[in-house]
Design an enzyme around this catalytic site. Structure first.
Site, PDB file in Angstrom:
ATOM      1  N   LYS A 118       9.022  -4.700  -1.326  1.00  0.00           N
ATOM      2  CA  LYS A 118       9.622  -5.362  -0.153  1.00  0.00           C
ATOM      3  C   LYS A 118       8.567  -6.162   0.625  1.00  0.00           C
ATOM      4  CE  LYS A 118      11.002  -1.413   1.579  1.00  0.00           C
ATOM      5  NZ  LYS A 118      10.439  -0.476   0.571  1.00  0.00           N
TER       6      LYS A 118
ATOM      7  N   ARG B 156      16.483   2.596   8.186  1.00  0.00           N
ATOM      8  CA  ARG B 156      16.224   3.585   7.137  1.00  0.00           C
ATOM      9  C   ARG B 156      17.168   4.773   7.249  1.00  0.00           C
ATOM     10  NH1 ARG B 156      10.605   2.204   6.177  1.00  0.00           N
ATOM     11  NH2 ARG B 156       9.740   3.398   4.468  1.00  0.00           N
TER      12      ARG B 156
ATOM     13  N   ARG C  79      -1.517   0.901  -5.525  1.00  0.00           N
ATOM     14  CA  ARG C  79      -1.618  -0.060  -4.412  1.00  0.00           C
ATOM     15  C   ARG C  79      -2.927   0.109  -3.651  1.00  0.00           C
ATOM     16  NH1 ARG C  79       3.120  -0.424  -0.164  1.00  0.00           N
ATOM     17  NH2 ARG C  79       2.789   1.826  -0.092  1.00  0.00           N
TER      18      ARG C  79
ATOM     19  N   ARG D  57      -3.604   3.777   1.085  1.00  0.00           N
ATOM     20  CA  ARG D  57      -2.871   4.398   2.192  1.00  0.00           C
ATOM     21  C   ARG D  57      -2.765   5.906   1.966  1.00  0.00           C
ATOM     22  NH1 ARG D  57       2.480   0.666   3.028  1.00  0.00           N
ATOM     23  NH2 ARG D  57       3.418   2.736   3.117  1.00  0.00           N
TER      24      ARG D  57
ATOM     25  N   ARG E 192       8.133  10.939   0.097  1.00  0.00           N
ATOM     26  CA  ARG E 192       8.770   9.680   0.541  1.00  0.00           C
ATOM     27  C   ARG E 192       9.979   9.348  -0.325  1.00  0.00           C
ATOM     28  NH1 ARG E 192       3.984   5.789  -0.049  1.00  0.00           N
ATOM     29  NH2 ARG E 192       5.305   4.140   0.772  1.00  0.00           N
TER      30      ARG E 192
END
Ligand code: AP5
Length: 208
Positions: A13, A88, A122, A155, A166
């Site tokens: 996203k 969300r 990432r 992160r 998550r």
């Protein structure tokens, strides 16, 4: 144009939002980025949400809704915005419907195995938030940002335990928004498993 990007963590996203904000000339509002900036600047809000983000839980609706309400009231949002990571929960979606009328909700469709690969690889520039992936989008020099030369970071919530939490939170709390927005005839499904350029082309086509 007022659009929401919906999809599991790591669906891409944020990557697509960076392209879309240039193309549509509207701001990219990522609630995750807003929270991370507050954490970095050690604000009261940042102190309150730091552990929640690191563990991969959701910040309480009341806090998140207030933050987004203030942000979309700013002058740069008068021609629209791209909301990334909000809503969300159903409560957030109901609150958003009271704030404004959306044009579309783009649903990033992707398999769980692919998002795990994307999240675990990432890396991010700490000052600009520029995104990389150790395999799919590596920096020119390993571990360094292409422009600032800073050390890239991983992160906290991209560590394995937080990733699985998550994904559970996404299934329980956010996935129901797919039917919610389909029912309102706002949902546009796109195949998010392709390369970023192709995903973006598909999104533009879906939004025509
Ligand atoms: P947030 O920052 O919104 O995290 P997220 O939704 O989990 O999304 P991500 O940023 O992890 O993934 P993405 O889909 O943007 O993928 P990306 O483009 O980075 O939220 C973080 C936290 O804040 C939440 O857990 C929660 O605690 C809190 N929060 C935020 N909003 C909230 C809300 N509304 N309510 C309550 N709490 C909230 O891509 C991932 C990787 O894949 C990158 O390395 C990228 O280079 C790579 N990649 C991207 N696209 C492709 C592609 N097409 N092909 C190959 N690789 C790709």
């Amino acid at each position: 144009m007022k659009i929401v990007l919906l999809g599991p963590p790591g669906a891409g996203k944020g990557t697509i939002a960076v392209k879309a904000k240039e193309f549509y000339a509207i701001p990219h509002i990522s609630t995750g980025d807003l929270f991370r900036n507050n954490i970095k600047n050690e604000t009261e809000l940042g102190k309150k949400v730091k552990t929640i983000l690191a563990e991969g839980g959701l910040v309480p609706d009341s806090v998140t809704i207030e933050m987004v309400k203030n942000r979309i009231a700013e002058p740069d949002c008068k021609n629209g915005f791209i909301l990334d990571g909000f809503p969300r929960t159903i409560a957030q979606a109901d609150a958003l419907a009271e704030m404004t009328e959306l044009d579309a909700v783009v649903n990033f469709v992707i398999e769980k195995d692919d998002v795990i690969k994307r999240l675990s690889g990432r890396r991010m520039c700490p000052s600009t938030g520029r995104l990389y992936h150790i395999i799919f989008n590596p920096p020119k020099v390993e571990g360094k940002d292409d422009e600032t030369g800073e050390d890239l970071i991983q992160r906290d919530d991209d560590k394995p335990q937080a990733i699985s939490h998550r994904l559970e939170v996404y299934v329980e709390q956010t996935q129901p928004l797919i039917d919610y927005y389909r029912g309102k005839k706002l949902l546009k499904d796109i195949d998010a498993s392709k390369a970023p350029a192709e995903v973006f082309e598909n999104m533009k086509e879906a939004l025509k």
